[in-house]
Scaffold this motif. Structure first.
Motif, PDB file in Angstrom:
ATOM      1  N   ASN A 138      36.684  25.750  46.834  1.00 52.31           N
ATOM      2  CA  ASN A 138      35.770  24.802  46.628  1.00 52.31           C
ATOM      3  C   ASN A 138      35.812  23.468  47.788  1.00 52.31           C
ATOM      4  OD1 ASN A 138      34.815  25.539  44.453  1.00 52.31           O
ATOM      5  ND2 ASN A 138      35.714  24.209  42.888  1.00 52.31           N
TER       6      ASN A 138
ATOM      7  N   LEU B 104      35.358  29.183  44.236  1.00 56.28           N
ATOM      8  CA  LEU B 104      35.132  29.577  45.002  1.00 56.28           C
ATOM      9  C   LEU B 104      36.759  29.226  45.963  1.00 56.28           C
ATOM     10  CD1 LEU B 104      33.871  31.023  47.691  1.00 56.28           C
ATOM     11  CD2 LEU B 104      32.711  29.167  48.362  1.00 56.28           C
ATOM     12  N   VAL B 105      37.614  30.362  46.179  1.00 55.16           N
ATOM     13  CA  VAL B 105      39.046  30.244  47.174  1.00 55.16           C
ATOM     14  C   VAL B 105      38.792  31.155  48.097  1.00 55.16           C
ATOM     15  CG1 VAL B 105      41.258  31.415  47.268  1.00 55.16           C
ATOM     16  CG2 VAL B 105      39.894  31.246  44.604  1.00 55.16           C
ATOM     17  N   THR B 106      38.626  29.989  49.498  1.00 53.95           N
ATOM     18  CA  THR B 106      38.439  30.253  51.038  1.00 53.95           C
ATOM     19  C   THR B 106      39.828  30.065  51.371  1.00 53.95           C
ATOM     20  OG1 THR B 106      37.369  28.100  51.730  1.00 53.95           O
ATOM     21  CG2 THR B 106      35.634  29.831  50.758  1.00 53.95           C
ATOM     22  N   THR B 107      39.693  31.166  52.755  1.00 51.10           N
ATOM     23  CA  THR B 107      40.205  31.252  54.324  1.00 51.10           C
ATOM     24  C   THR B 107      39.860  32.092  55.200  1.00 51.10           C
ATOM     25  OG1 THR B 107      42.782  31.807  55.016  1.00 51.10           O
ATOM     26  CG2 THR B 107      41.696  33.639  53.094  1.00 51.10           C
TER      27      THR B 107
ATOM     28  N   ASP C 230      37.395  33.283  57.531  1.00 49.37           N
ATOM     29  CA  ASP C 230      36.162  33.726  57.061  1.00 49.37           C
ATOM     30  C   ASP C 230      35.948  34.606  55.634  1.00 49.37           C
ATOM     31  OD1 ASP C 230      34.838  33.551  59.399  1.00 49.37           O
ATOM     32  OD2 ASP C 230      35.102  34.913  60.120  1.00 49.37           O
TER      33      ASP C 230
ATOM     34  N   SER D 270      36.425  34.705  51.080  1.00 48.66           N
ATOM     35  CA  SER D 270      36.459  34.102  49.943  1.00 48.66           C
ATOM     36  C   SER D 270      36.498  35.051  49.270  1.00 48.66           C
ATOM     37  CB  SER D 270      34.793  33.277  50.197  1.00 48.66           C
ATOM     38  OG  SER D 270      34.112  34.640  50.396  1.00 48.66           O
TER      39      SER D 270
ATOM     40  N   ARG E 230      34.659  38.474  50.076  1.00 45.04           N
ATOM     41  CA  ARG E 230      33.704  38.615  50.902  1.00 45.04           C
ATOM     42  C   ARG E 230      34.036  38.436  52.365  1.00 45.04           C
ATOM     43  NH1 ARG E 230      28.060  37.413  48.711  1.00 45.04           N
ATOM     44  NH2 ARG E 230      27.671  37.687  46.848  1.00 45.04           N
ATOM     45  N   ASP E 231      33.717  38.865  53.547  1.00 41.49           N
ATOM     46  CA  ASP E 231      34.339  38.313  54.507  1.00 41.49           C
ATOM     47  C   ASP E 231      32.486  38.338  55.665  1.00 41.49           C
ATOM     48  OD1 ASP E 231      35.307  39.005  57.465  1.00 41.49           O
ATOM     49  OD2 ASP E 231      36.476  40.436  56.787  1.00 41.49           O
ATOM     50  N   LYS E 232      33.199  37.321  56.210  1.00 37.56           N
ATOM     51  CA  LYS E 232      31.528  37.121  56.701  1.00 37.56           C
ATOM     52  C   LYS E 232      31.387  38.038  58.175  1.00 37.56           C
ATOM     53  CE  LYS E 232      31.220  32.121  55.846  1.00 37.56           C
ATOM     54  NZ  LYS E 232      31.359  31.079  56.233  1.00 37.56           N
TER      55      LYS E 232
END
Length: 296
Positions: A103, A123-126, A128, A130, A145-147
Motif C-alpha cells: 500500500n 497491494l504489494v508492489t515492486t 512495475d 504488483s 500484475r505487470d504494467k
C-alpha cells in the motif's frame, strides 16, 4: 453480498426492425470506447500476468527460477520474500533488500487483506509489478500484475457488432423473498465461485422466449452471464457478460449491444465465472463484442 431473490420478466423493444437511433448508437459507442480504455489502463486486465494458488505452508517468490512463485526476470529481486498460508489467511514476509512496498509503504512482515466480499485487498508492489491475495470459493492465490505484460504490449483492439436497436431490451422485475446461493464453476478447473442469484429473467429475442438466471452486481444493477449460438464462432467461446439497470419504477433494461467478453478473453490468469447451464440461449445473439484471439 446481500441480494433479494427476484424474477425478471422482459420484453424486447425495436424487434420489429426499428431504424437506428442516433442517440442510442452514440451512447453505445461511448460505452465501448470507455471499455477499451479501461482494458488498456495500468489497472486493466491486460496487465494480469500471473496467478499462483497457495497451499498451506510457505511459498517463496522472486525472479529466481527456483522460487515457488517466479516473477518476471529483471523486474524483481531474485529473492522477494515468502507468503505464509495457514489455510485461512496469508502472511507476507519481505526480504529487506527486495524493495517491496505494501500500500505504498515500507513493509517487513504481516497479514495481508484478500479481495473477498466487501474488502479492499492490500497491494504489494515492486517496480512495475504488483500482487494481491485473491480468494475464490475458499481457495487463496496470488495474482500478479505487470504494467508491461506481453498481453498489454501485444493487444490490438476490441471488436464489436454494429449497433442494432433490436437488441435493446426492457422489462420489469418481481422479487422473491429469498435469494438463491449458487456454486458457479469458472474457467480455472476446480475453482468454484459462490454467488447469489436474484432470480431469473424472461425475455423475447429473435421471435422466441428465453429464460436465464441473473446476479445482482450492485445497487440498481443486475448481472447476466450467458452463452448463445454465436459462442465459439463469432463470439467468445465461454460466453459474455452484460449488466442491466434496475430503475426505481421497477423497470429494468439490458442492451445486448453492450455485451462484452469476460477478462479471461484477454489474460489466461483471470478466474471468470461460467454461465449457468440454463443461460445457453437458443439463438445467435449477433450484438455486442466479438471474440478476441489471445496468443499463448
Amino acid at each position: 453480498m446481500s441480494i433479494k431473490y427476484m424474477v425478471i420478466v422482459f420484453m424486447a423493444i425495436g424487434m420489429s426492425g426499428a431504424g437506428p437511433d442516433p442517440a442510442h448508437e452514440k451512447s453505445v459507442q461511448e460505452y465501448r470506447t470507455k471499455m477499451e480504455a479501461t482494458l488498456k489502463s495500468d489497472a486493466g486486465w491486460l496487465t494480469v500476468a500471473g496467478l499462483h494458488w497457495l497451499k498451506p505452508g510457505e511459498t517463496s517468490f522472486g525472479s529466481d527460477p527456483k522460487s515457488g512463485f517466479v516473477l518476471p526476470s529483471g523486474k524483481a529481486a531474485a529473492k522477494g520474500g515468502v507468503f505464509k498460508f495457514d489455510g485461512k489467511k496469508v502472511v507476507l514476509k519481505v526480504e529487506p533488500a527486495a524493495k517491496i512496498l505494501v500500500n505504498g509503504k515500507a513493509f517487513t512482515e504481516g497479514a495481508l487483506i484478500d479481495d473477498g466480499a466487501d474488502k479492499t485487498p492490500d497491494l504489494v508492489t515492486t517496480g512495475d509489478l504488483s500482487m494481491i491475495v485473491i480468494e475464490r470459493g475458499g481457495k487463496f492465490g496470488i495474482r500478479l500484475r505487470d504494467k508491461s505484460s506481453k498481453y498489454r504490449k501485444e493487444f490490438t483492439h476490441r471488436s464489436w457488432y454494429p449497433v442494432k436497436a433490436d437488441y435493446n431490451v426492457k422489462g420489469k422485475f418481481l422479487p422473491y423473498a429469498v435469494a438463491k446461493k449458487l456454486r458457479v464453476p469458472t474457467v480455472i478447473e476446480g475453482v468454484i465461485e459462490e454467488h447469489e442469484s436474484p432470480g431469473e429473467i424472461e425475455f423475447q429475442l429473435a421471435g422466441a422466449t428465453h429464460r436465464a438466471q441473473v446476479l445482482k452486481a450492485g445497487e440498481g444493477q443486475l448481472w447476466l452471464i450467458f452463452r448463445d449460438r454465436s459462442s465459439g464462432k463469432a463470439t467468445y467461446p465461454a460466453g459474455r457478460f452484460l449488466y442491466g439497470d434496475l430503475a426505481k419504477d421497477g423497470t429494468v433494461s439490458f442492451d445486448f449491444n453492450k455485451a462484452y467478453n469476460p477478462p479471461c478473453a484477454y489474460t489466461p490468469f483471470a478466474t471468470c465465472p461460467l454461465p449457468p447451464r440454463q443461460n445457453s440461449l437458443k439463438v445467435a445473439v449477433e450484438a455486442g463484442e466479438l471474440t478476441y484471439h489471445l496468443e499463448p
